[in-house]
Structures are given as structure tokens and as C-alpha cells.
Design a protein around this motif. Sequence first.
Motif, PDB file in Angstrom:
ATOM      1  N   HIS A 313       0.818  -1.205   0.000  1.00 28.73           N
ATOM      2  CA  HIS A 313       0.000   0.000   0.000  1.00 28.73           C
ATOM      3  C   HIS A 313       0.854   1.257   0.000  1.00 28.73           C
ATOM      4  O   HIS A 313       0.322   2.364   0.253  1.00 28.73           O
ATOM      5  CB  HIS A 313      -0.918   0.014   1.247  1.00 28.73           C
ATOM      6  CG  HIS A 313      -1.881  -1.126   1.315  1.00 28.73           C
ATOM      7  ND1 HIS A 313      -1.702  -2.195   2.164  1.00 28.73           N
ATOM      8  CD2 HIS A 313      -2.994  -1.401   0.626  1.00 28.73           C
ATOM      9  CE1 HIS A 313      -2.693  -3.055   2.008  1.00 28.73           C
ATOM     10  NE2 HIS A 313      -3.489  -2.614   1.070  1.00 28.73           N
ATOM     11  N   LEU A 314       2.122   1.132  -0.291  1.00 29.15           N
ATOM     12  CA  LEU A 314       3.030   2.275  -0.231  1.00 29.15           C
ATOM     13  C   LEU A 314       2.586   3.388  -1.172  1.00 29.15           C
ATOM     14  O   LEU A 314       2.698   4.572  -0.857  1.00 29.15           O
ATOM     15  CB  LEU A 314       4.460   1.833  -0.566  1.00 29.15           C
ATOM     16  CG  LEU A 314       5.554   2.903  -0.393  1.00 29.15           C
ATOM     17  CD1 LEU A 314       5.580   3.385   1.060  1.00 29.15           C
ATOM     18  CD2 LEU A 314       6.909   2.366  -0.812  1.00 29.15           C
ATOM     19  N   ALA A 315       2.046   3.027  -2.323  1.00 27.33           N
ATOM     20  CA  ALA A 315       1.630   4.036  -3.300  1.00 27.33           C
ATOM     21  C   ALA A 315       0.475   4.903  -2.766  1.00 27.33           C
ATOM     22  O   ALA A 315       0.235   5.997  -3.288  1.00 27.33           O
ATOM     23  CB  ALA A 315       1.227   3.353  -4.602  1.00 27.33           C
ATOM     24  N   LEU A 316      -0.232   4.409  -1.781  1.00 29.43           N
ATOM     25  CA  LEU A 316      -1.379   5.142  -1.213  1.00 29.43           C
ATOM     26  C   LEU A 316      -1.019   5.916   0.046  1.00 29.43           C
ATOM     27  O   LEU A 316      -1.875   6.616   0.600  1.00 29.43           O
ATOM     28  CB  LEU A 316      -2.515   4.178  -0.886  1.00 29.43           C
ATOM     29  CG  LEU A 316      -3.038   3.311  -2.036  1.00 29.43           C
ATOM     30  CD1 LEU A 316      -4.075   2.319  -1.514  1.00 29.43           C
ATOM     31  CD2 LEU A 316      -3.656   4.179  -3.122  1.00 29.43           C
ATOM     32  N   ALA A 317       0.241   5.795   0.490  1.00 29.09           N
ATOM     33  CA  ALA A 317       0.630   6.374   1.773  1.00 29.09           C
ATOM     34  C   ALA A 317       0.416   7.883   1.812  1.00 29.09           C
ATOM     35  O   ALA A 317      -0.049   8.438   2.820  1.00 29.09           O
ATOM     36  CB  ALA A 317       2.077   6.030   2.074  1.00 29.09           C
ATOM     37  N   HIS A 318       0.772   8.568   0.731  1.00 30.56           N
ATOM     38  CA  HIS A 318       0.636  10.039   0.757  1.00 30.56           C
ATOM     39  C   HIS A 318      -0.813  10.476   0.777  1.00 30.56           C
ATOM     40  O   HIS A 318      -1.141  11.544   1.285  1.00 30.56           O
ATOM     41  CB  HIS A 318       1.384  10.654  -0.438  1.00 30.56           C
ATOM     42  CG  HIS A 318       0.775  10.314  -1.767  1.00 30.56           C
ATOM     43  ND1 HIS A 318       0.909   9.076  -2.352  1.00 30.56           N
ATOM     44  CD2 HIS A 318       0.028  11.065  -2.622  1.00 30.56           C
ATOM     45  CE1 HIS A 318       0.272   9.069  -3.520  1.00 30.56           C
ATOM     46  NE2 HIS A 318      -0.263  10.258  -3.716  1.00 30.56           N
ATOM     47  N   HIS A 319      -1.738   9.652   0.268  1.00 33.56           N
ATOM     48  CA  HIS A 319      -3.161   9.976   0.360  1.00 33.56           C
ATOM     49  C   HIS A 319      -3.664   9.808   1.786  1.00 33.56           C
ATOM     50  O   HIS A 319      -4.467  10.592   2.274  1.00 33.56           O
ATOM     51  CB  HIS A 319      -3.974   9.070  -0.572  1.00 33.56           C
ATOM     52  CG  HIS A 319      -3.735   9.342  -2.014  1.00 33.56           C
ATOM     53  ND1 HIS A 319      -4.215  10.444  -2.667  1.00 33.56           N
ATOM     54  CD2 HIS A 319      -3.040   8.627  -2.963  1.00 33.56           C
ATOM     55  CE1 HIS A 319      -3.863  10.424  -3.932  1.00 33.56           C
ATOM     56  NE2 HIS A 319      -3.135   9.323  -4.139  1.00 33.56           N
ATOM     57  N   ALA A 320      -3.170   8.753   2.468  1.00 33.79           N
ATOM     58  CA  ALA A 320      -3.560   8.532   3.859  1.00 33.79           C
ATOM     59  C   ALA A 320      -3.050   9.654   4.736  1.00 33.79           C
ATOM     60  O   ALA A 320      -3.736  10.111   5.665  1.00 33.79           O
ATOM     61  CB  ALA A 320      -3.024   7.187   4.347  1.00 33.79           C
ATOM     62  N   ALA A 321      -1.827  10.128   4.480  1.00 34.81           N
ATOM     63  CA  ALA A 321      -1.253  11.203   5.271  1.00 34.81           C
ATOM     64  C   ALA A 321      -2.064  12.488   5.119  1.00 34.81           C
ATOM     65  O   ALA A 321      -2.263  13.256   6.062  1.00 34.81           O
ATOM     66  CB  ALA A 321       0.192  11.442   4.872  1.00 34.81           C
ATOM     67  N   ALA A 322      -2.562  12.719   3.883  1.00 30.29           N
ATOM     68  CA  ALA A 322      -3.350  13.919   3.651  1.00 30.29           C
ATOM     69  C   ALA A 322      -4.677  13.848   4.382  1.00 30.29           C
ATOM     70  O   ALA A 322      -5.204  14.854   4.816  1.00 30.29           O
ATOM     71  CB  ALA A 322      -3.587  14.110   2.148  1.00 30.29           C
TER      72      ALA A 322
END
Length: 322
Positions: A313-322
Motif C-alpha cells: 500500500h506504499l503508493a497510497l501512503a501520501h493519500h492517507a497522510a493527507a
Amino acid sequence: MRHLITPHSHATADKVDSALESSARGMRALWVSLVVLGATALAQAVVVVMSGSVALLGDTAHNAADALTAVPLGIAFVLGRRAATRRFTYGYGRAEDLAGIVIVLTITASAAFAAWTAIDRLLDPQPVRHVPVVAAAAVIGFLGNEWVARHRIRVGREIGSAALVADGLHARTDGFTSLAVLVGAGGAALGLQLADPLVGLAITAAILLVLRDAAREVFRRLMDAVDPELVDRAERALREVPGVHGVGELRLRWIGHRLRAEVAVVVDGEASVREAHRIAVEAEHALLHAVPRLTAALVHADPVTAPGETDPHLALAHHAAA
């Protein structure tokens, strides 16, 4: 034995049929309660005109308002039967929550009316006429409300409708306020003119207690609250599914009087797509059996992360952080 002869199914058509049946039961409960409470309020209204009892007037107004709450609930049940569209992709089940808001506002209005009439009679006391008839009307109000309360609460709990249960609790308290009118009638029989308006204020306080409970129940539904026991039950069922190594994020939400679930389960990272899909289907099947009134579940399969392997899920990490 029926399942042995005819295997059960969780196909979409079966889920829709079950949902329609629960809505139909809710509609039947509303029609029956509307007739019973309408007849009760009408009988009490006649006695109010004869006696001038402000306590009975407040109780009659509350009973009439309680009967009329069947209208928004009935509209919600009818809307809930409509199929989902490209705009309302989850269907129209949340109309029940909107009906719950209308019920809360109706209870608030009846409380304000009961308080106003009681205070007005305190400032301008008037004798209560036909006291025995007032007492009989109070008993009729209690019996009608208690019967409706039992019916609404039972059906509401069986189909999972918080709005219908809240309406049933509302009717139950109305029954006890009807009994309070007996106290006012007794005071009036003893020549205590202030007994009637004081009981009217007590009825207002009882209505406010119902308002608090109903508002809390409706607020929880609007905020997608569920009983934590349902979450625990769902997790236990998922962990017992062969091939499930763990349970990730699990979410349950009410849409009207039906539940939906979203969950991520951990499966063997070397499993094929078909095998992972089979496990996900078995997980959904287990949820449908374990969680009452659950009609659909979206199950996402996550692979077990091997040592040194990049988080899938690394590609989605920046969306989760936002």
C-alpha cells in the motif's frame, strides 16, 4: 432441515426480497399504530372539550403528534424500497435517518406546546369539569400508547429500524404521561385547581426525557454509530474463515434498517487471484451469517507481507497522510 432440502442463498435478489419484507413489516406497524393512536387522541380530544383539562390537552396533543410521526416514517420506508441509482448509489435507506430528525422535531414541538398550556393555566387557574371522564380518558391514553409502544419496539428491533424503536419509546412514555393525568384528575376532584397544570408541567418534563433519548439514538445513526458487539462478532467470524491470517480495518454502517460492511482481510501472499477471491467470498459469507441484518459486505484481500518486501500500500501512503 429447510436448508438441507433447498440450499440457502445470499444472491442479490434474496437480499432485496429480505429488505422489502422488513420495510413492509415496518409499514404495517406504522399503519396499525396510526389507527390506534389516532382513535386514542380523538377520544381524548372530545373529553378535553368537555372538561377543559390542560393536563389532558397536553397528553392529547402528544398522542396526536405521536400518531403523525408515522407519516415521515412511512415515506422513509417507501423510499427505502427504491433501487439504487447512479446518483444515489447506496439507495434511499438513509431516508429513515431524516425521518428520525422529523420525529425529534415533533417531540420538541409537543413538549413546547404542553409547557405553554400548563404555564398559561398556572397563571390563570380554571376548574376541571367532568373529572371521572378525564380519568377514563387518561386510562384509554395509557392503554393505547402502551400497546403501540410494544408493537413498534418489537418490530423496530426485529428489522433494525432505530427510528421505529425511538418512536416506540416515545409512545411508551406517552402512556405514562397519560397515567399522570389521573393524578391531576384526582387533585381536581379534591378541589386542588393547581394540580392539573402542575401535572401538565410534569408531562412536559417526561416528554423532554424522551426527547433526549430519541435525539441521542438518531444522532448516533446519523454519525454511523454501531453497537461495538457487532464489530466484535464480525471479527470473530472472519478469523474463523480458513485462509484468513488476520483482520485489518473493519467498518460497519447502517443504511436505514440494514447494515453494510467493509473489511480488509490478510491472506497468503503466494495465493493466486482466484484463491484470494475465494477466501474473500467465504469471508463475506461468514459475515452475512454472523451479523444480524447485514445485507452486503465489501471484502478486500491483503497479502501477508514477507520480510524485506515493500508495503503493497506504499503508493497510497501520501493519500492517507493527507
